[in-house]
Design an enzyme around this catalytic site. Structure first.
Site, PDB file in Angstrom:
ATOM      1  N   ASP A 162       0.851  -1.191   0.000  1.00 46.30           N
ATOM      2  CA  ASP A 162       0.000   0.000   0.000  1.00 46.30           C
ATOM      3  C   ASP A 162       0.887   1.241   0.000  1.00 46.30           C
ATOM      4  O   ASP A 162       1.993   1.203  -0.538  1.00 46.30           O
ATOM      5  CB  ASP A 162      -0.941  -0.037   1.214  1.00 46.30           C
ATOM      6  CG  ASP A 162      -2.291   0.602   0.928  1.00 46.30           C
ATOM      7  OD1 ASP A 162      -2.315   1.804   0.627  1.00 46.30           O
ATOM      8  OD2 ASP A 162      -3.319  -0.098   0.994  1.00 46.30           O
ATOM      9  N   HIS A 236      -3.731   6.361   3.127  1.00 51.07           N
ATOM     10  CA  HIS A 236      -4.440   5.172   2.651  1.00 51.07           C
ATOM     11  C   HIS A 236      -3.881   3.903   3.272  1.00 51.07           C
ATOM     12  O   HIS A 236      -4.618   3.029   3.744  1.00 51.07           O
ATOM     13  CB  HIS A 236      -4.333   5.127   1.125  1.00 51.07           C
ATOM     14  CG  HIS A 236      -5.154   4.067   0.461  1.00 51.07           C
ATOM     15  ND1 HIS A 236      -4.683   2.805   0.220  1.00 51.07           N
ATOM     16  CD2 HIS A 236      -6.414   4.100  -0.028  1.00 51.07           C
ATOM     17  CE1 HIS A 236      -5.614   2.097  -0.396  1.00 51.07           C
ATOM     18  NE2 HIS A 236      -6.681   2.857  -0.564  1.00 51.07           N
ATOM     19  N   SER A 596     -11.049  -0.490  -1.268  1.00 56.59           N
ATOM     20  CA  SER A 596      -9.792  -0.466  -0.516  1.00 56.59           C
ATOM     21  C   SER A 596     -10.039  -0.711   0.965  1.00 56.59           C
ATOM     22  O   SER A 596      -9.223  -1.314   1.652  1.00 56.59           O
ATOM     23  CB  SER A 596      -9.091   0.896  -0.670  1.00 56.59           C
ATOM     24  OG  SER A 596      -8.367   0.970  -1.856  1.00 56.59           O
TER      25      SER A 596
END
Length: 815
Positions: A162, A236, A596
């Site tokens: 990620d 994220h 996600s």
């Protein structure tokens, strides 16, 4: 208090959460820079030709790695002139090859004709694709079986590929004075660097590395912005990591308010971080390097909230380098979980293709935030917005932004983006109405800009609304906390009633200036969640099947997505340095949405299953998750999916896969469908348009002598037939993982236009034993689309095994 997990998505900014795959802001399907991945014919450390027992380990593996890397350098030096290329990576563990940045097409043409080269693939870009959610999916029921929440997932390492991680976030801090060591089988290390000091790996985080050589080669990587370390400047990666395995019972505080106590799905699991995505997106060559290193380090699970921005060219979507590398990771015993994409509700929008990957769609949860405003005539409107109330029970004067701005200001006053146009003496103590057009919701900083303006001018609060005649769904508009009283009115009738009330109580002079603001309003607190016990709904943005074989979008005999999990409005850890979401700048927790966010929920459940059943193969784990998923709500009504325009329809397997994940049942599925590397090879060799040479080039081994006729012959926990002409026989082999003998009965709900027969329809199976089911499908009424059904195996020891059916009845054979 309620357990919380995290995830986040701006329904409008789908790329952000859903699967922020490797492209934050979109991009071309082929990179402008000439980065290429080259695969050699020689074996990697984990050879596709050898069994898992014969894999090189320890010093032998390290010597082979060094030798292979040297061979790559010698090979390149012998074919290409110095200065015409730069080698970015040597791949040695799952693939034997390298990534290079070539300055001319000539260099690649030279390599393509060189002896020993198996294939060359141009690099492509990729894109990024929970307070309470562990309870919602039943994970809290599993925790006591594993020694309690803090030990749930213990001994399991989840590799997060990620945008990195913020090691200072409370969700990742060590919870004891003595750091818990990683499993002995894990050999990863921590790369240190800016904002990632040596003590960042503390027992929760056990490994951390970063990969950006493709981004550096193209000039997109900036060390000041993107950090040459595993630190997450985007947010994220921290969000997804906290959802999978964040610490138990951590306060999720944003804008000074505690929104609940957050917990990962597997709070006791370890995290290994592989940073390969950035605000500019990411490149497949960097992701492949990250996956290669994750497998070498010894992770148990790979969680990918990233995916390609396009289907790569070639004979099949299953044969691109990342898909085949993940196949080899599965061969090494690693479970791979990937976001299915944020391209919904369009059909054929999945970007996770292969049957060896657990592909995850996103759903809503039953957690809602109710916000209301009360106007002076007693009317009450439901709104959006996580904000405090206006102080006390006082009614506050209401003013339209245009009526408290300088008359000579040109445009921009009503949308409240410029504090300098307001007359400060007129706004004091008032709630201001700011207008917007719906399209502005898709601009990430628009609403944050309004809130910032209202704070600067010292108003009492803000109402944000739209003059458009169409309704908008509050559920699918940006939801973020504010420190000032605020509310978003998106229902057109409510907005019209509010503005009519305002105009009816306004007094103007002959010049049109306001002499009296007669309308009043009170904003109520909207930060407390309620739990409605509603069933999950497939989120509108969640990508849909059918899966595709190739760029021609030919439907495949593979069910995608495989399962869905909470992905909408998920709280999770965040990086305070991130400017990716202006609304959460400076905060340590954020609410996001997207596939996600759904993916790490499933990765966490996989960790719980692997702790409970450490000898299960990746296929067995995927099977357990799929066959126990929910397809109905508590009252037995079918789950729903949101389609274009917010329309709700009954969800199909192409919307939700096998259904909504149920962790409590997944650890005890009764039966599982197992498959191994050879089975997947047979699948590849049955893909239409794929010949033996294409499989040999992609995987490095030829098709096995015993061939499958159809892709649907793969022993998967689902049956998908993209073109049923006449009849097809599909065999499935089940293995009992129950604790005692059990007798199962098959119940069939046939798809429209298809007759389904299962034999035997009743069978007994002992623990560890297998049974073979024959499912015969016959077209009875040809149609022009897929239809759906299921085979349900009900055991007399209360196990229920559900097998979704997706069949396109193309033609019936003449009698």
């Amino acid at each position: 208090s309620d357990t919380i997990v995290m995830a986040f998505c701006k329904p409008c900014l789908v790329f952000y959460s859903v699967l922020t795959f490797l492209i934050l802001n979109g991009g071309p399907s082929h990179v402008l820079a000439k980065v290429f991945m080259v695969v050699m014919e020689d074996d990697p450390i984990i050879s596709p030709k050898s069994s898992q027992k014969k894999v090189m380990r320890g010093e032998e593996a390290q010597k082979y790695k060094a030798m292979t890397t040297t061979k790559h350098d010698i090979f390149l030096d012998s074919f290409l002139p110095a200065g015409s290329y730069k080698k970015l990576y040597s791949y040695t563990h799952l693939l034997n090859g390298f990534a290079i940045y070539a300055k001319s097409e000539k260099a690649i043409k030279t390599l393509s004709g060189a002896k020993g080269v198996r294939l060359i693939q141009e690099d492509i870009k990729m894109a990024k694709m929970t307070t309470y959610t562990p309870r919602y999916i039943g994970a809290n029921v599993v925790w006591p079986l594993l020694g309690g929440a803090e030990k749930a997932g213990d001994g399991v390492v989840i590799g997060m590929v990620d945008t990195g991680i913020d090691p200072s976030n409370p969700s990742f801090l060590s919870t004891s004075d003595q750091a818990k060591p990683p499993p002995a089988s894990f050999k990863g290390t921590c790369q240190t660097g800016e904002r990632f000091p040596p003590d960042s790996c503390n027992g929760k985080i056990v490994g951390a590395r970063w990969f950006a050589r493709a981004g550096q080669a193209t000039g997109e990587f900036n060390a000041t912005m993107h950090y040459a370390s595993p630190y997450d400047p985007d947010g994220h990666g921290s969000h997804t990591a906290s959802t999978a395995a964040g610490n138990f019972h951590t306060p999720a505080i944003s804008k000074g308010y505690n929104f609940g106590h957050a917990s990962g799905v597997a709070p006791g699991a370890h995290l290994a971080i592989y940073k390969a995505a950035y605000s500019f997106g990411g490149y497949m060559s960097d992701v492949i390097a990250a996956v290669d290193k994750a497998v070498e380090d010894g992770v148990d699970i790979i969680s990918l909230s990233l995916g390609p921005t396009t289907i790569t060219s070639g004979p099949a979507s299953f044969l691109n380098l990342l898909e085949t590398q993940l196949l080899l990771a599965t061969k090494a015993g690693i479970s791979v979980v990937q976001a299915v994409g944020n391209g919904g509700p369009d059909a054929n929008s999945v970007v996770s293709f292969s049957p060896w990957i657990t592909s995850v769609g996103a759903s809503t949860t039953d957690r809602k935030y109710n916000k209301s405003i009360i106007i002076g005539n007693g009317q009450v409107f439901s709104c959006g917005g996580l904000s405090p109330s206006t102080p006390g029970e006082t009614m506050y004067p209401l003013a339209l932004a245009d009526d408290v701005c300088n008359t000579n200001s040109t445009g921009g006053s009503s949308n409240c983006q410029d504090p300098d146009v307001f007359i400060r003496s007129l706004v004091q103590g008032k709630v201001i109405i700011c207008m917007f057009v719906s399209s502005n919701y898709y601009e990430g900083d628009f609403l944050a800009g309004i809130v910032d303006t209202i704070q600067k001018i010292g108003a009492a609060g803000v109402i944000i609304t739209d003059r458009s005649s169409s309704d908008s769904d509050i559920e699918y508009h940006p939801t973020f906390p504010t420190s000032i009283p605020s509310a978003i009115v998106v229902n057109s009738a409510d907005a019209q009633a509010l503005l009519e009330y305002y105009d009816d109580n306004l007094v103007r002079d002959k010049e049109g200036s306001v002499t009296k603001f007669g309308a009043t309003i009170r904003i109520l607190d909207g930060r407390r969640a309620i739990y409605t016990r509603e069933a999950p709904v497939v989120a509108e943005y969640s990508s849909r099947g059918p899966d595709v074989d190739d760029m021609q979008m030919q439907a495949a005999d593979v069910l995608k997505p495989n399962v869905m999990a909470p992905g909408h409005h998920i709280w999770g850890a965040w990086s305070p340095t991130s400017d990716a979401m202006v609304e959460f700048q400076g905060e340590s927790y954020a609410m996001l949405s997207g596939t996600s966010m759904a993916t790490p929920h499933v990765a966490g459940v996989v960790a719980l299953i692997r702790q409970r059943h450490p000898k299960w193969s990746p296929a067995m784990v995927m099977s357990a998750i799929m066959t126990t998923a929910d397809v109905t709500d508590r009252s037995g009504r079918p789950l729903m999916a949101r389609r274009d325009g917010g329309v709700l329809e009954r969800a199909t397997p192409f919307d939700m896969g096998a259904g909504a994940i149920n962790a409590a049942r997944a650890v005890d599925p009764g039966l599982v469908f197992d498959a191994g590397y050879r089975d997947y090879l047979q699948f590849l060799c049955a893909v239409p348009g794929v010949d033996d040479a294409a499989v040999l080039r992609a995987v490095g081994v030829p098709c096995p002598p015993s061939r499958a006729r159809w892709c649907s012959d793969l022993n998967a926990p689902s049956v998908t037939v993209a073109s049923l002409v006449g009849s097809r026989r599909v065999d499935r082999r089940v293995t009992s993982v129950g604790a005692e003998n059990e007798t199962y009965m098959a119940h069939v709900q046939a798809p429209d236009g298809v007759a389904v027969r299962v034999s035997p329809d009743t069978f007994a199976v002992a623990p560890g034993a297998t049974a073979t089911l024959r499912i015969v499908l016959n077209t009875t009424a040809p149609g022009n689309t897929f239809s759906f059904g299921e085979v349900v195996l009900r055991g007399d020891k209360k196990h229920t095994v559900r097998i979704p059916l997706a069949v396109f009845p193309a033609a019936a054979l003449s009698p």
